[in-house]
Design an enzyme around this catalytic site. Structure first.
Site, PDB file in Angstrom:
ATOM      1  N   GLU A 140       0.834  -1.204   0.000  1.00  0.00           N
ATOM      2  CA  GLU A 140       0.000   0.000   0.000  1.00  0.00           C
ATOM      3  C   GLU A 140       0.872   1.259   0.000  1.00  0.00           C
ATOM      4  O   GLU A 140       1.202   1.754   1.054  1.00  0.00           O
ATOM      5  CB  GLU A 140      -0.940  -0.024   1.199  1.00  0.00           C
ATOM      6  CG  GLU A 140      -1.860  -1.245   1.199  1.00  0.00           C
ATOM      7  CD  GLU A 140      -2.862  -1.257   2.338  1.00  0.00           C
ATOM      8  OE1 GLU A 140      -3.226  -0.174   2.851  1.00  0.00           O
ATOM      9  OE2 GLU A 140      -3.290  -2.351   2.719  1.00  0.00           O
ATOM     10  N   TYR A 212     -13.177   0.667   0.572  1.00  0.00           N
ATOM     11  CA  TYR A 212     -13.594   1.194   1.870  1.00  0.00           C
ATOM     12  C   TYR A 212     -12.582   2.257   2.279  1.00  0.00           C
ATOM     13  O   TYR A 212     -11.622   2.516   1.547  1.00  0.00           O
ATOM     14  CB  TYR A 212     -13.720   0.082   2.918  1.00  0.00           C
ATOM     15  CG  TYR A 212     -12.694  -1.029   2.822  1.00  0.00           C
ATOM     16  CD1 TYR A 212     -11.383  -0.824   3.223  1.00  0.00           C
ATOM     17  CD2 TYR A 212     -13.039  -2.290   2.335  1.00  0.00           C
ATOM     18  CE1 TYR A 212     -10.438  -1.843   3.141  1.00  0.00           C
ATOM     19  CE2 TYR A 212     -12.109  -3.310   2.238  1.00  0.00           C
ATOM     20  CZ  TYR A 212     -10.808  -3.077   2.650  1.00  0.00           C
ATOM     21  OH  TYR A 212      -9.878  -4.085   2.559  1.00  0.00           O
TER      22      TYR A 212
END
Length: 473
Positions: A140, A212
């Site tokens: 990430e 999300y």
């Protein structure tokens, strides 16, 4: 005509044998074990009949080799992979990385062919040693958060080399090929900076899109964690912050729909309202809502913590344009998902022919059934039913739906469950929360609505009042 009937029958037979056309991928987090009381969660608490794939989060990396992170990971690996003994169709993967892991170890590892080969060799050995069926890459993100632009291409190279090595190892070992999947960004700028979508899609088995955290207190106003659609008033980049747009962006830019797995959060984001009378979407906020008693992270509540908020008198509302709920009480506001929004999203997923659903995370569902009055694992079960996940031949665990009842002060044999009597004992008149037991450092009182529960830390740990958690002595 006879041939047509034969072919039709064969197709039906294959569908029966193969099970659902959809996948339900469920993450488990190895820090959930440290949550207090009824929030503590380990692999043995997982119902192995709900999901088609379970992913253990997270592993780490040292010297370009995959490693454990927690002191008891190896023990938990065994319990996690033993779940396959109760569901022969279940697949397990090990995720490496995560948000807190950052980007630097990945950048170093992909930077040279030698480093990548060191990593790949260690991964194959590690997955086979501990019984996993594949690797989930949770970088990430490539090309963002300190990762240089060249990592976008090098991520593709890594995935390609992993897939090729897994295929070769399967031939040599005469075992099923290890899977390679990735958890990928939902933010459009992060997607553009990080992924060569058509090339990646050739080599990844699944693409887990993290749809999300699309809104949170960082915005300065209330917003939904995972809205299905945009608000009619949203323009510019804000119009991209919804599940429908993100998933179609991945598909339109070269990812096959059947490999795209839609992210479903089993948690919500909380806010402090600047004006308690301004409670709608887009209302000004002044920061994170308070931490929940179990997850203990400001701005974040597990689904079961949200149920407590609702039970304690919060006003619930339905965000019709975005097909998700929100709730508020006083100056506290939460945007979240529930059974209704999961059902709506699951139907949308099927209509768009995506490959399935991914949940973050199974330990955030009401796994005991004690908080929401919706049974055990209500959100995960909703997806299991909506996606027609087969459960034949699977043996579910017998989780207690209520705390094991023992008289307050009598102690128990360990574990995370205690008990008490309503309105009496230690917790009478006390605020909800956790309290130390005077004569037992391994135990603590858990007060809920005046009810007393005595609970225990894991063996070797003690209750630490500085964090209201179980800690090393």
């Amino acid at each position: 005509m006879a041939k047509l009937i034969l072919v039709t029958g064969l197709v039906l037979l294959l569908n029966v044998q193969l099970g659902s056309a959809y996948n339900l991928v469920c993450y488990f987090t190895n820090w959930a074990q440290y949550r207090p009381g009824l929030g503590s969660f380990k692999p043995d608490d997982i119902n192995p009949c709900l999901c088609t794939h379970l992913i253990y989060a997270f592993a780490g990396m040292q010297n370009n080799q995959i490693t454990t992170i927690e002191w008891n990971d190896v023990t938990l690996y065994k319990a996690f992979n033993d779940l396959k003994n109760r569901n022969s169709k279940l697949k397990t993967l090990l995720a490496i990385g995560g948000w807190n892991f950052g980007t630097a170890p990945f950048t170093t590892m992909v930077s040279t062919s030698q480093n990548r080969q060191t990593f790949i060799t260690s991964v194959i050995k590690f997955l086979r040693q501990y019984g996993f069926d594949g690797l989930d890459l949770d970088w990430e993100y490539p090309g963002s958060r300190g990762s240089p632009p060249q990592d976008k291409h090098l991520f593709t190279v890594l995935v390609k080399e992993l897939r090729e090595a897994f295929e070769q190892e399967a031939i040599e070992s005469n075992r099923p090929r290890l899977m390679v999947t990735a958890a990928v960004a939902a933010g459009i700028s992060n997607i553009q900076a990080g992924y060569e979508i058509p090339e990646l899609s050739q080599y990844l088995d699944f693409i887990h899109v993290m749809t999300y955290d699309l809104h949170g207190s960082w915005d300065g106003y209330t917003g939904e964690n995972s809205p299905l659609y945009k608000l009619p008033t949203e323009t510019g980049s804000n119009a991209y912050l919804n599940v429908d747009y993100v998933m179609n962006y991945w598909k339109d830019n070269g990812a096959p729909a059947e490999k795209l797995i839609v992210g479903f959060p089993e948690y919500g984001h909380t806010y402090i309202l600047s004006n308690p009378s301004d409670t709608g979407i887009g209302a000004p906020t002044s920061g994170n809502g308070p931490a929940g008693p179990y997850t203990r992270q400001a701005g974040f509540w597990a689904y079961y913590e949200i149920c407590t908020f609702l039970r304690n008198g919060a006003t619930q509302d339905w965000d019709a344009p975005q097909e998700v709920p929100y709730a508020y009480k006083g100056n506290e506001w939460v945007g979240y998902d529930n059974i209704k929004s999961f059902s709506v999203k699951a139907q949308w997923l099927k209509q768009n022919n995506f490959g399935g659903a991914m949940i973050w995370a199974i330990d955030l569902d009401d796994f005991t059934g004690s908080f929401c009055d919706q049974g055990k694992f209500p959100l995960t079960s909703t997806l299991n039913k909506a996606l027609d996940i087969p459960t034949a031949g699977c043996t579910a665990p017998d989780l207690p739906s209520e705390p094991v009842t023992t008289p307050p002060g009598s102690g128990s044999g360990g574990g995370s469950s205690g008990g008490g009597s309503e309105g009496s004992g230690f917790c009478a008149g006390k605020a909800d929360g956790l309290y130390p037991v005077a004569d037992d450092r391994n135990a603590f009182w858990h007060c809920i609505n005046g009810i007393t529960y005595q609970q225990h830390c894991q063996a070797g740990l003690v209750f630490d009042t500085s964090c209201n958690c179980c800690n090393w002595p």
